[in-house]
Design a protein around this motif. Structure first.
Motif, PDB file in Angstrom:
ATOM      1  N   ALA A 199       0.868  -1.186   0.000  1.00 53.86           N
ATOM      2  CA  ALA A 199       0.000   0.000   0.000  1.00 53.86           C
ATOM      3  C   ALA A 199       0.898   1.227   0.000  1.00 53.86           C
ATOM      4  CB  ALA A 199      -0.899   0.006   1.230  1.00 53.86           C
ATOM      5  N   GLY A 200       0.747   2.079  -0.986  1.00 52.03           N
ATOM      6  CA  GLY A 200       1.563   3.283  -1.086  1.00 52.03           C
ATOM      7  C   GLY A 200       3.037   2.943  -1.117  1.00 52.03           C
ATOM      8  N   MET A 201       3.835   3.769  -0.465  1.00 49.84           N
ATOM      9  CA  MET A 201       5.283   3.542  -0.408  1.00 49.84           C
ATOM     10  C   MET A 201       5.563   2.682   0.820  1.00 49.84           C
ATOM     11  SD  MET A 201       6.210   5.291  -3.019  1.00 49.84           S
ATOM     12  CE  MET A 201       7.979   5.545  -2.880  1.00 49.84           C
ATOM     13  N   SER A 202       5.118   1.435   0.768  1.00 50.38           N
ATOM     14  CA  SER A 202       5.297   0.503   1.887  1.00 50.38           C
ATOM     15  C   SER A 202       4.740   1.078   3.185  1.00 50.38           C
ATOM     16  CB  SER A 202       6.780   0.151   2.065  1.00 50.38           C
ATOM     17  OG  SER A 202       7.230  -0.483   0.928  1.00 50.38           O
ATOM     18  N   GLU A 203       3.555   1.700   3.069  1.00 46.51           N
ATOM     19  CA  GLU A 203       2.906   2.220   4.277  1.00 46.51           C
ATOM     20  C   GLU A 203       1.889   1.197   4.762  1.00 46.51           C
ATOM     21  OE1 GLU A 203       1.509   6.406   3.138  1.00 46.51           O
ATOM     22  OE2 GLU A 203       2.390   5.558   1.350  1.00 46.51           O
ATOM     23  N   THR A 204       1.231   1.507   5.861  1.00 44.16           N
ATOM     24  CA  THR A 204       0.090   0.683   6.238  1.00 44.16           C
ATOM     25  C   THR A 204      -1.082   1.103   5.344  1.00 44.16           C
ATOM     26  OG1 THR A 204      -0.728   2.271   7.847  1.00 44.16           O
ATOM     27  CG2 THR A 204       0.833   0.594   8.645  1.00 44.16           C
ATOM     28  N   PHE A 205      -2.093   0.250   5.293  1.00 39.46           N
ATOM     29  CA  PHE A 205      -3.263   0.616   4.508  1.00 39.46           C
ATOM     30  C   PHE A 205      -3.869   1.922   5.023  1.00 39.46           C
ATOM     31  CE2 PHE A 205      -4.766  -2.328   1.240  1.00 39.46           C
ATOM     32  CZ  PHE A 205      -3.789  -3.301   1.319  1.00 39.46           C
ATOM     33  N   LEU A 206      -3.936   2.056   6.342  1.00 41.21           N
ATOM     34  CA  LEU A 206      -4.605   3.230   6.910  1.00 41.21           C
ATOM     35  C   LEU A 206      -3.861   4.525   6.593  1.00 41.21           C
ATOM     36  CD1 LEU A 206      -7.063   4.136   8.502  1.00 41.21           C
ATOM     37  CD2 LEU A 206      -5.703   3.985  10.579  1.00 41.21           C
ATOM     38  N   SER A 207      -2.529   4.458   6.590  1.00 37.09           N
ATOM     39  CA  SER A 207      -1.784   5.698   6.350  1.00 37.09           C
ATOM     40  C   SER A 207      -1.540   5.951   4.866  1.00 37.09           C
ATOM     41  CB  SER A 207      -0.453   5.667   7.103  1.00 37.09           C
ATOM     42  OG  SER A 207       0.291   4.545   6.680  1.00 37.09           O
ATOM     43  N   SER A 208      -1.937   5.021   4.008  1.00 37.07           N
ATOM     44  CA  SER A 208      -1.705   5.190   2.566  1.00 37.07           C
ATOM     45  C   SER A 208      -2.840   6.000   1.944  1.00 37.07           C
ATOM     46  CB  SER A 208      -1.632   3.822   1.897  1.00 37.07           C
ATOM     47  OG  SER A 208      -2.938   3.259   1.830  1.00 37.07           O
ATOM     48  N   GLU A 209      -2.824   6.087   0.620  1.00 38.39           N
ATOM     49  CA  GLU A 209      -3.881   6.802  -0.107  1.00 38.39           C
ATOM     50  C   GLU A 209      -5.190   6.013  -0.160  1.00 38.39           C
ATOM     51  OE1 GLU A 209      -3.675   9.925  -1.704  1.00 38.39           O
ATOM     52  OE2 GLU A 209      -1.959   9.947  -0.351  1.00 38.39           O
ATOM     53  N   CYS A 210      -5.167   4.785   0.354  1.00 35.28           N
ATOM     54  CA  CYS A 210      -6.344   3.907   0.302  1.00 35.28           C
ATOM     55  C   CYS A 210      -7.577   4.613   0.867  1.00 35.28           C
ATOM     56  CB  CYS A 210      -6.048   2.649   1.107  1.00 35.28           C
ATOM     57  SG  CYS A 210      -7.511   1.660   1.450  1.00 35.28           S
ATOM     58  N   VAL A 211      -8.700   4.511   0.155  1.00 37.15           N
ATOM     59  CA  VAL A 211      -9.943   5.129   0.632  1.00 37.15           C
ATOM     60  C   VAL A 211     -10.914   4.074   1.156  1.00 37.15           C
ATOM     61  CG1 VAL A 211      -9.769   7.200  -0.783  1.00 37.15           C
ATOM     62  CG2 VAL A 211     -10.871   5.164  -1.726  1.00 37.15           C
ATOM     63  N   SER A 212     -10.417   2.872   1.354  1.00 37.42           N
ATOM     64  CA  SER A 212     -11.176   1.806   2.003  1.00 37.42           C
ATOM     65  C   SER A 212     -12.474   1.459   1.260  1.00 37.42           C
ATOM     66  CB  SER A 212     -11.485   2.186   3.457  1.00 37.42           C
ATOM     67  OG  SER A 212     -11.813   1.033   4.179  1.00 37.42           O
ATOM     68  N   CYS A 213     -12.407   1.470  -0.050  1.00 31.33           N
ATOM     69  CA  CYS A 213     -13.607   1.108  -0.818  1.00 31.33           C
ATOM     70  C   CYS A 213     -13.861  -0.388  -0.771  1.00 31.33           C
ATOM     71  CB  CYS A 213     -13.463   1.553  -2.267  1.00 31.33           C
ATOM     72  SG  CYS A 213     -12.268   0.571  -3.202  1.00 31.33           S
ATOM     73  N   GLY A 214     -12.809  -1.168  -0.524  1.00 29.54           N
ATOM     74  CA  GLY A 214     -12.957  -2.615  -0.407  1.00 29.54           C
ATOM     75  C   GLY A 214     -12.912  -3.370  -1.728  1.00 29.54           C
ATOM     76  N   ALA A 215     -12.675  -2.673  -2.844  1.00 30.63           N
ATOM     77  CA  ALA A 215     -12.634  -3.384  -4.134  1.00 30.63           C
ATOM     78  C   ALA A 215     -11.539  -4.439  -4.142  1.00 30.63           C
ATOM     79  CB  ALA A 215     -12.412  -2.394  -5.274  1.00 30.63           C
ATOM     80  N   CYS A 216     -10.415  -4.139  -3.479  1.00 32.73           N
ATOM     81  CA  CYS A 216      -9.315  -5.105  -3.443  1.00 32.73           C
ATOM     82  C   CYS A 216      -9.697  -6.317  -2.602  1.00 32.73           C
ATOM     83  CB  CYS A 216      -8.045  -4.450  -2.909  1.00 32.73           C
ATOM     84  SG  CYS A 216      -8.255  -3.681  -1.292  1.00 32.73           S
ATOM     85  N   VAL A 217     -10.447  -6.077  -1.541  1.00 36.79           N
ATOM     86  CA  VAL A 217     -10.859  -7.181  -0.672  1.00 36.79           C
ATOM     87  C   VAL A 217     -11.778  -8.111  -1.457  1.00 36.79           C
ATOM     88  CG1 VAL A 217     -12.007  -7.759   1.503  1.00 36.79           C
ATOM     89  CG2 VAL A 217     -10.695  -5.636   1.324  1.00 36.79           C
ATOM     90  N   GLN A 218     -12.671  -7.492  -2.203  1.00 35.90           N
ATOM     91  CA  GLN A 218     -13.616  -8.272  -3.000  1.00 35.90           C
ATOM     92  C   GLN A 218     -12.878  -9.049  -4.093  1.00 35.90           C
ATOM     93  OE1 GLN A 218     -16.683  -5.733  -4.395  1.00 35.90           O
ATOM     94  NE2 GLN A 218     -17.594  -7.236  -5.765  1.00 35.90           N
ATOM     95  N   ALA A 219     -11.824  -8.446  -4.639  1.00 36.55           N
ATOM     96  CA  ALA A 219     -11.112  -9.082  -5.745  1.00 36.55           C
ATOM     97  C   ALA A 219     -10.187 -10.198  -5.280  1.00 36.55           C
ATOM     98  CB  ALA A 219     -10.291  -8.026  -6.489  1.00 36.55           C
ATOM     99  N   CYS A 220      -9.765 -10.149  -4.036  1.00 36.54           N
ATOM    100  CA  CYS A 220      -8.726 -11.077  -3.569  1.00 36.54           C
ATOM    101  C   CYS A 220      -9.262 -12.518  -3.533  1.00 36.54           C
ATOM    102  CB  CYS A 220      -8.254 -10.667  -2.172  1.00 36.54           C
ATOM    103  SG  CYS A 220      -6.912 -11.714  -1.567  1.00 36.54           S
ATOM    104  N   PRO A 221      -8.582 -13.434  -4.203  1.00 36.88           N
ATOM    105  CA  PRO A 221      -9.087 -14.813  -4.255  1.00 36.88           C
ATOM    106  C   PRO A 221      -8.739 -15.624  -3.014  1.00 36.88           C
ATOM    107  CG  PRO A 221      -7.112 -14.620  -5.586  1.00 36.88           C
ATOM    108  CD  PRO A 221      -7.387 -13.243  -5.042  1.00 36.88           C
TER     109      PRO A 221
END
Ligand code: SF4
Ligand code: SF4
Ligand code: SF4
Ligand code: FES
Length: 945
Positions: A199-221
């Motif tokens: 996430a970002g430049m090796s940041e945590t998800f919370l501190s990155s640009e992530c807006v928590s839409c969850g699309a990645c969670v849904q996509a993850c197999p």
């Protein structure tokens, strides 16, 4: 009930109209050109094993599991990246393919933790499924080699975890973030064996640009990205398809349940508004429904100074009814009224206005749409003949030039914002008219062609200047205008906008917009192919809100950008059912379907079905209710699902009005700010606990479905029925579908709507009637609803709200992604991680002049009142303009806004307030009062626990 499983076709649908024939495993297949072989196989039910493919994403071809053989071609190409071709013969299951697939799976499994039995995705994991599908029985490489199984977890995001050790580096999350959400928060860092999702430049998800839409969670197999709720509760066992209750996009979700516990919300791919995507609010922020501050028992008190007393439903309803009757006997029939909610269902809203008109016997009903999009209703009905947006959301895919005015789609309408960004990445042009540098001005892989940062309050001047350029530079689509619009009125309008005083150069002195840019933007809008206008509250919430809507409508007609896909005029509605609340007759002058109460035939129709005589005088609008209350003529109010004290402007005046009433009945989930003035509190019901419909910004009527029993005992529609019966005006409906049947009988644009049709079609856009039995995605095709389009003159009249030595700055307000409206719901979820308080954005120059540093407490004062909040120094603002949100009641931002309003509709002028900002030591008196009230609310919640 079982889990709704949507088929994943592996790659997106091709839009080609040309069909291609091929043979797959001996079966003849015909599919559109451009379809992948994987998708073609799925169309005939042949599921080729896959890991990196998903039909929400473009094919990537990295996992090598979906290999196939094609007769006459060498090798084993990936079926996800290989398009169909005429006449080819494909084999998906040969000995060679089986061995290759097993080998691929062996490699994956040899580097994967073997904790399937205790893994949170056990039973919901594509890696696990594929191991079974390819018949993997052993891993020849063993599990002892170099691997990633000891890598740690990132649990920073409040809603999901990232467990690196389970990642198979399929890239689906990265692509989902780029292609579906458009945030580009994720990358694959490192190379080869060292590749990891970051996430970002090796940041945590919370501190990155992530807006928590969850699309990645849904996509993850795999379980690598997984909902914390699923980890805590376990996998779901049944699901119910329903609609988000937050914004006007109207995303459809599968509410996935275990028993009566909600495990997670999964965006529904068949949802026509969201196409399988969501934002942080709809997907994750539903916890408020079970929040400990939710009130579940009715309460009454004879004076607002008294503490609340819990009573039975019967007692509360009887008390409310007797008070309303008493007031009407003493002060007259028109001394009471009600406010419907844009958060409640169509059926509930319809019943509240029916109660006011039928049981109270007057038209004193208004809606919170008054304070947001009432100018849209006025402006579009005057010019086009109907009070709604012209397009469906899919229309954006055919748009070449997008003009965004006074809207911030990535925050306010995030899923549509993502679709807009996708179209922009594909090459559409973008013009933004907004005082702030909103995200769309520059965001990864998107940059506005023109940003016109106007001074708040000058929309009419800017849009009329755009028209000036179009008319004076010969860019009018005369064929369209002659065929489709009133020609005489067009000529009058053209002569008006062509006047030199409307030129970009002439208006620059008060709009602050560079005339060169304005001219270029006008040319682009008029000549840049299909051009569509999207606008929001930055247009409507002004003293000239209706005039700007009219100016926008003129612009679209003059350039022929109306009446087909890809163009149009599109109000981005704020709340989930603001369109529906307007459609259902929530305004004091209109019955459902926008028919005036003074029209004898309309009243006769309703009187026949409702069995009452209706008042033919329009009732009071919300601001007039407060005025009348202060004057002593308006004494009782029924408010369903609305916190008028926090959301309406000029809080002091609202408080004075509420304080002067003798009976206020508040029906809500929480003891909101308005409830401080209430005498009866009726606990409301969350969207998860009731049936009904919402109508989104594209006029799309969608079902919400009960996923659990009402925690308070009744759906909101049932509470209104109880109150109406107690008032002596009987209502008798066994289910909201019967209310919709009545709406359909009485409303010409809804005659074809029924729950049966909604269940069959998923959703339908009004008008839906005999002329359009399957609804109307795009309006005004071939002709305007009113016949010929009507051009209207748009004289710019500066607001009476002026800056001066005492109040030299202009305040404008808006919302942010993670919070919603007055925050009653989102503040009671983990979303506070992103926005714990409202802040005042101020340009560095203005801050420096006042000795304000980032994070300092500042005092914000206007003629109406003052409040305190923290400053955020931001170059998004133009000098002279400050900005804040109103999500937190402790800020009381509306103490500052004035009672100026739109000339036609009384929509408040939230977007322009002259203010002064100065350093401050801390909260103001208002905020201290609020803290006191909050303590009382918490005390009640604790007592109830
Ligand atoms: S949650 Fe959304 S924004 Fe955040 S990384 Fe995932 S896809 Fe990107
Ligand atoms: S986190 Fe999930 S989606 Fe992303 S690369 Fe890893 S396994 Fe694939
Ligand atoms: S808040 Fe709006 S964009 Fe977000 S999920 Fe709900 S309807 Fe969709
Ligand atoms: S699914 Fe085709 S290569 Fe992964």
């Amino acid at each position: 009930m079982s889990l709704v499983h949507e088929i994943d076709y592996g790659t997106p649908l091709s839009k080609s109209e040309k069909l291609v024939n091929l043979t797959i495993d001996g079966m003849k297949v015909q599919v559109p050109e451009g379809t992948s072989i994987m998708r073609a196989a799925m169309e005939v039910g042949n599921q080729i094993p896959k890991l990196c493919a998903s039909d929400m994403l473009e094919a990537f071809g990295s996992c090598r599991l979906c290999l196939i053989e094609i007769e006459g071609r060498n090798g084993t190409p990936a079926s996800c990246t290989t398009p169909v071709a005429e006449g080819i013969v494909v084999k998906t299951q040969t000995e060679r393919l089986k061995q290759i697939r097993k080998g691929v799976m062996e490699l994956y499994i040899s580097d994967h933790p073997l904790d399937c039995l205790t893994c949170s995705a056990n039973g919901d994991c594509e890696l696990q499924d594929m191991a079974g599908v390819v018949g993997l029985r052993e891993v020849r490489y063993g599990y002892q080699g170099e691997n990633h199984t000891k890598l740690g977890k990132d649990e920073s995001n409040p809603y999901f975890t990232y467990e690196q050790s389970k990642c198979i580096v399929c890239n689906r999350c990265v692509r989902a973030c780029e292609e579906v959400q458009g945030t580009f928060a994720l990358t694959i860092s490192g190379r080869g064996f060292g590749s990891r999702v970051s996430a970002g430049m090796s940041e945590t998800f919370l501190s990155s640009e992530c807006v928590s839409c969850g699309a990645c969670v849904q996509a993850c197999p795999t379980a690598t990205l997984n909902e914390k709720s699923m980890i805590a509760i376990g996998t779901p066992e049944h699901s119910v398809v329903t609609t988000c209750a937050y914004c006007g996009v109207g995303c459809t979700f599968k509410a996935e349940m275990r028993g009566d516990e909600l495990v997670r919300m999964v965006p529904y791919k068949d949802g026509k508004a969201n196409r399988g995507h969501s934002c942080v609010k709809g997907r994750f922020a539903y916890g408020y429904a079970a929040h400990k501050e939710r009130i579940l028992k009715p309460m009454i008190r004879s004076s607002i100074q008294d503490p609340w007393t819990e009573v039975s439903w019967d007692e509360a309803i009887a008390y409310a009814a007797s008070e309303f009757k008493r007031i009407q006997e003493k002060y007259g029939r028109r001394s009471v009224g009600g406010i419907t909610s844009s958060r409640c269902t169509n059926e509930e809203t319809y019943l509240v206005q029916k109660l006011i008109r039928g049981a109270f016997g007057n038209n004193n009903v208004d809606t919170c749409a008054r304070v947001c999009h009432s100018p849209t209703g006025y402006g579009l009905s005057q010019t086009y003949g109907t009070s709604a947006g012209t397009q469906d959301f899919d229309s954006i895919e055919d748009t070449d030039t997008i003009l965004v005015i006074g809207a911030n789609p990535t925050d306010g309408h995030p899923v549509f914002g993502s679709r807009m960004k996708k179209r922009l990445r594909e090459g559409a042009k973008l013009i933004i008219v907004d005082p702030r540098k909103i995200d769309l001005v520059r965001t990864p892989h998107v940059e506005a062609d023109y940003h016109l940062p106007l001074r708040p309050g000058t929309n009419v001047a800017v849009v009329t200047a755009l028209a000036h350029v179009i008319v004076t530079e010969g860019l009018v689509n005369e064929t369209f205008v002659r065929e489709r619009c009133e020609w005489d009125e067009f000529q009058e309008w053209a002569a008006f906008v062509a006047e030199e005083r409307h030129s970009p150069e002439a208006v620059e002195k008060y709009t602050g917009v560079d005339p060169v840019k304005l001219r270029a933007a006008a040319r682009l809008y008029a000549t840049g192919g299909n051009a569509a206008i999207y606008y929001g509250l930055g247009v409507t919430e002004h003293s000239q809100g209706s005039t700007t809507v009219i100016a926008i409508a003129n612009l679209a007609m003059a350039t022929g950008n109306i009446g087909r896909k890809g163009v149009g005029v599109n109000p981005l509605r704020g709340q989930n059912n603001v369109q529906g609340a307007c459609d259902m007759g929530s305004f004091p002058h209109e019955l459902s379907g926008y028919r005036h109460v003074s029209d004898d035939a309309t009243r006769a129709l309703f009187e026949g079905v409702w069995g009452v005589t209706l008042d033919d005088e329009p009732g009071l609008r919300i601001p007039n209710m407060f005025d009348a209350a202060v004057d002593g003529t308006f004494k009782g109010l029924y408010v369903q699902g609305e916190d008028i004290l926090q959301s309406d402007p000029d809080t002091r005046h609202v408080s004075a009005g509420l304080g002067a009433m003798e009976c206020i009945v508040v029906q809500d989930l929480f003891l909101n700010e308005t409830a401080n003035f209430a005498h009866v509190f009726l606990p409301g019901c969350s969207f998860l606990e009731k049936d009904g419909t919402f109508t989104n910004a594209e006029r799309r009527i969608q079902r919400i479905r009960k996923v659990m029993a009402p925690k308070n005992g009744y759906g909101d529609w049932e509470i209104t029925i109880l109150l109406s019966n107690a008032l002596g005006y009987p209502m008798d409906y066994a289910h909201p579908s019967e209310i919709m049947d009545e709406i359909a009988r009485l409303t010409p644009t809804f005659t074809g709507v029924s729950y049966q049709k909604l269940n069959e079609m998923g959703s339908v856009q009004w008008p839906c009637n005999a002329a359009a039995p399957e609804g109307t995605p795009v309006m005004h095709i071939g002709g305007f609803v009113r016949g010929k389009g009507k051009f209207m003159l748009t004289e710019y009249v500066p607001t009476d709200e002026r800056t001066g030595p005492r109040f030299p700055l202009l305040l404008t307000t808006g919302r942010i992604l993670s919070q919603y409206n007055v925050g009653a719901q989102t503040r009671r979820t983990e979303n506070v991680a992103w926005h714990p308080e409202d802040v005042l954005e101020i340009h560095p120059h203005d801050a420096e002049n006042r000795g304000i540093r980032d994070g300092d407490y500042v005092k914000l004062e206007s003629r109406a009142g003052g409040t305190s909040l923290k400053a955020k120094i931001s170059e998004r603002m133009s000098p002279g303009v400050v900005y804040t949100t109103f999500h937190h009641p402790v800020t009381q931002a509306n103490v500052v806004t004035t009672d100026f309003s739109d000339w036609a509709t009384n929509c408040p002028e939230y977007k322009v307030t002259a203010v002064q900002v100065a350093p401050s030591n801390g909260p103001s008196q208002w905020q201290e009062d609020y803290e006191k009230r909050s303590r009382e609310s918490r005390r009640i919640a604790q007592a109830a626990e």
